[in-house]
Design an enzyme around this catalytic site. Structure first.
Site, PDB file in Angstrom:
ATOM      1  N   CYS A   1    -114.119 -24.524 -12.180  1.00  0.00           N
ATOM      2  CA  CYS A   1    -114.450 -23.125 -11.881  1.00  0.00           C
ATOM      3  C   CYS A   1    -114.289 -22.230 -13.108  1.00  0.00           C
ATOM      4  O   CYS A   1    -113.614 -22.583 -14.064  1.00  0.00           O
ATOM      5  CB  CYS A   1    -113.526 -22.591 -10.804  1.00  0.00           C
ATOM      6  SG  CYS A   1    -113.441 -23.612  -9.348  1.00  0.00           S
TER       7      CYS A   1
ATOM      8  N   LYS B   1    -126.099 -38.117 -27.388  1.00  0.00           N
ATOM      9  CA  LYS B   1    -125.126 -38.069 -26.294  1.00  0.00           C
ATOM     10  C   LYS B   1    -125.694 -38.715 -25.037  1.00  0.00           C
ATOM     11  O   LYS B   1    -124.979 -39.361 -24.290  1.00  0.00           O
ATOM     12  CB  LYS B   1    -124.751 -36.604 -26.028  1.00  0.00           C
ATOM     13  CG  LYS B   1    -123.666 -36.390 -24.995  1.00  0.00           C
ATOM     14  CD  LYS B   1    -122.305 -36.716 -25.544  1.00  0.00           C
ATOM     15  CE  LYS B   1    -121.197 -36.531 -24.512  1.00  0.00           C
ATOM     16  NZ  LYS B   1    -119.996 -37.290 -24.861  1.00  0.00           N
TER      17      LYS B   1
HETATM   18  O1  M6R Z   1    -123.619 -41.081 -20.302  1.00  0.00           O
HETATM   19  P1  M6R Z   1    -123.149 -42.495 -20.251  1.00  0.00           P
HETATM   20  O2  M6R Z   1    -121.726 -42.646 -19.896  1.00  0.00           O
HETATM   21  O3  M6R Z   1    -124.002 -43.347 -19.349  1.00  0.00           O
HETATM   22  O4  M6R Z   1    -123.349 -43.058 -21.717  1.00  0.00           O
HETATM   23  C1  M6R Z   1    -123.182 -44.421 -22.010  1.00  0.00           C
HETATM   24  C2  M6R Z   1    -123.008 -44.640 -23.500  1.00  0.00           C
HETATM   25  O5  M6R Z   1    -124.160 -44.283 -24.187  1.00  0.00           O
HETATM   26  C3  M6R Z   1    -121.833 -43.828 -24.047  1.00  0.00           C
HETATM   27  O6  M6R Z   1    -120.657 -44.129 -23.346  1.00  0.00           O
HETATM   28  C4  M6R Z   1    -121.607 -44.121 -25.520  1.00  0.00           C
HETATM   29  O7  M6R Z   1    -121.187 -45.430 -25.683  1.00  0.00           O
HETATM   30  C5  M6R Z   1    -120.568 -43.119 -26.057  1.00  0.00           C
HETATM   31  N1  M6R Z   1    -121.203 -42.202 -26.953  1.00  0.00           N
HETATM   32  C6  M6R Z   1    -119.441 -43.759 -26.762  1.00  0.00           C
HETATM   33  O8  M6R Z   1    -118.535 -42.819 -27.237  1.00  0.00           O
END
Ligand code: M6R
Length: 595
Positions: A2, A590
């Protein structure tokens, strides 16, 4: 999570546009409902509903609302489903006061019963309404706002910040206890908000409130009181000179460091949410009766699945297979049927590899559940039930706080399934705080030496295997060094040949695996390598490792979670020392919406 914003102006004016813009600036925190209240003379205009800010604003013409005082709130549901009645702000019984909160009032259910027994009109299930009634019951006794809020503070348990105002007055009042609250001072107005970035477009003159402080907002200035004894607090306003981007980092040099430090708070938030979650019950019922359970994700989210698999087996005697999403389709698709359950884990909820796996699995009849940080993401719409990670916006590409909350979500499910003491999970946020505080300098001391190397190993065993994988991924992702994460027992089956004088090998040592880890440490040190152990205070570790990064004492499950924190800090410090931006590592994005 929130967010609240309140404003007091000198003259009656259009406040709706200001409040809607402020609400938009709070949206990154995550929310499901929005509301705006304006006060003018003897009138309160309150409009609110579940939905996106843009949609609720258009439907209820929020930008047309006028007044001299206004409050807006974005709600992320904890007490009560997302609905109009549970949206904030809330009125008091006779509708002449209005208020909203951010945080969790943990004795909300008990308080609501008391209020009803006292004859107050309780309209919703939401704990924000309890803040309003908690003040109302003392205002009804003839107390002024400061006194009423001081008494309400004693009644309201939990961490929160709330703002409240009354008709025929020219002020707003707010209190901070555990949740963020910043005050802004402008020309002919004052305002407050859960965070700084939502204030800065209006004014750069601000006062940061401390816990246990009450603020009175007037158009021409503010007054601070102590909630303990009611005394006046004198605090000079500060002027913010940083650019917006720096401010959003909350004083940290990078988002990654900020997000590492946010882990205890978001863990607290998640535990509150899970305690109230209906979806938890549905998911656990299905898991209990499932033929096979799969935990599916990519990257960091897959590592959380790996940890979850250990927790399910060890704490609840339930086997759950952790699989990388793409391999899941290739390997398990032909075996699936409607007695199987899959929990799909994704911070973004948009990772194409994960969505592909969900779509394929649904066709097989498997029941699909999810864990995601983003409300309304494709994953949350594709699965039967999902649990939110409650981390707010994670900006830095390397996942940190979403990883620890994924692990906590799995721990929570395993604890429930195994009939363990759920209250003990409440110790986790405090342990995380201690770990951040106590490992920071230990990691800093080792960073220069480790940073000389471009080939590293990070080893774990049992519950810490997933942490070794995650630590290695963090190191690779932002330092661009090669780091292999693996089972400590596998090291002697090949990679041991890589050990040369001084080569740092990181061992993540769970408290129940020390004797086994000690063998691994010696295999490295007797060949001239530098064995760095991360674990609880232990004589054997001290004697056998070249260096030890000490974690606070807990239990094997909590300890595995805590041990990722020094690895996050190490990756961060190494990346910065190498001159790389940890928030935006080269080549990476990301959210990976491609195959
Ligand atoms: O959004 P998600 O959790 O599905 O993403 C999966 C991976 O791309 C993500 O965890 C990636 O390995 C991270 N940038 C690692 O820090």
């Amino acid at each position: 999570m929130c967010g609240i914003f309140g404003i007091v102006t000198k003259k009656e004016q259009n406040l709706g546009s200001i409040l809607v813009e402020a609400a938009k600036r709070l949206t990154y925190r995550g929310y499901d409902s929005v509301g705006v209240a304006t006060l003018s003379g003897s009138t309160i205009d309150l409009r609110k509903d579940a939905g996106r800010v843009e949609d609720v604003a258009a439907k209820y013409k929020l930008t047309e609302m006028n007044g001299t005082r206004g409050i807006t709130q974005l709600r992320w549901a904890t007490f009560g489903e997302p609905s109009q009645v549970n949206s904030q702000p809330h009125l008091d019984s006779d509708g002449d006061m209005v208020g909203a909160h951010n945080g969790n009032v943990v004795n909300n259910v008990e308080l609501r019963k008391q209020f009803m027994a006292e004859g107050l009109l309780v309209r919703s299930q939401n704990d924000g309404e309890s803040c309003v009634h908690a003040v109302e019951r003392y205002i009804n006794q003839g107390q002024d706002f400061i006194q009423a809020i001081r008494n309400a503070y004693n009644d309201l348990q939990g961490d929160y910040a709330f703002v409240i105002g009354k008709i025929n007055d020219d002020k707003l009042f707010a209190i901070k206890k555990g949740s963020g609250l910043v005050v802004g001072i402008g020309e002919d107005f004052t305002c407050l908000s859960s965070d700084l970035p939502s204030i800065l477009p209006l004014t750069r003159k601000i006062i940061r409130l401390e816990d246990g402080e009450i603020v009175t907002l007037k158009a021409d200035g503010v007054e601070l009181h102590s909630v303990i004894d009611g005394s006046i607090i004198i605090r000079e306003a500060e002027t913010i000179t940083e650019e917006m981007n720096a401010v959003q980092k909350g004083g940290f040099a990078h988002f990654m460091l900020k997000e590492i430090h946010e882990q205890p708070d978001v863990a607290r938030e998640l535990l509150h949410v899970l305690q109230k979650s209906e979806a938890v019950k549905v998911i656990l019922d299905k898991i209990k009766n499932a033929r096979q359970v799969y935990l599916i994700g990519c990257g960091t989210s897959y590592h959380a699945c790996q940890a979850g698999s250990v927790y399910f087996a060890q704490l609840a005697n339930r086997s759950a297979v952790p699989v990388v999403a793409t391999q899941f389709i290739e390997q398990f698709l032909p075996t699936l049927n409607n007695q199987d359950v899959g929990i799909f884990v994704s911070q973004s909820g948009e990772t194409k590899d994960v969505l592909n796996a969900i779509n394929a699995s649904k066709e097989s009849g498997m029941t699909c559940f999810g864990l995601s940080n983003v409300i309304g993401s494709t994953l949350t719409r594709a699965v039967a039930e999902w649990l939110p990670l409650c981390c707010g916006y994670e900006i830095s590409v390397p996942a940190t706080k979403t990883f620890t909350n994924q692990i906590i979500a799995f721990l929570y499910l395993a604890y429930q399934l195994g009939g363990k003491d759920m209250n003990s999970l409440d110790d986790l946020p405090g342990l995380m705080e201690t770990t951040i505080r106590t490992t920071m300098l230990q990691v800093e001391a080792l960073t220069p030496d480790i940073n000389k190397w471009d080939d590293l190993y990070c080893l774990g065993y049992g519950a810490t295997y997933s942490i070794a994988l995650e630590g290695a991924l963090k190191l690779k992702e932002i330092t661009y060094a090669h780091c292999e994460g693996m089972l400590s027992t596998e090291f002697k089956h090949g990679p041991l040949s890589a050990v040369i004088k001084g080569l740092p090998i990181l061992f993540v040592a769970g408290p129940n695996n020390v004797p086994l880890i000690v063998s691994g440490l010696n295999e490295v040190t007797c060949r001239g390598g530098r064995a760095i152990a991360i674990g609880e205070e232990d004589e054997q570790l001290k004697t056998n490792a070249s260096d030890v990064i000490t974690l606070p004492k807990s239990n094997p499950w909590f300890s595995s979670l805590l041990s990722v924190i020094p690895l996050q800090l190490l990756s961060y410090q190494m990346a910065v020392a190498r001159g790389f931006d940890p928030d935006f590592p080269r080549n990476l994005s990301k959210t990976l919406t491609v195959d």
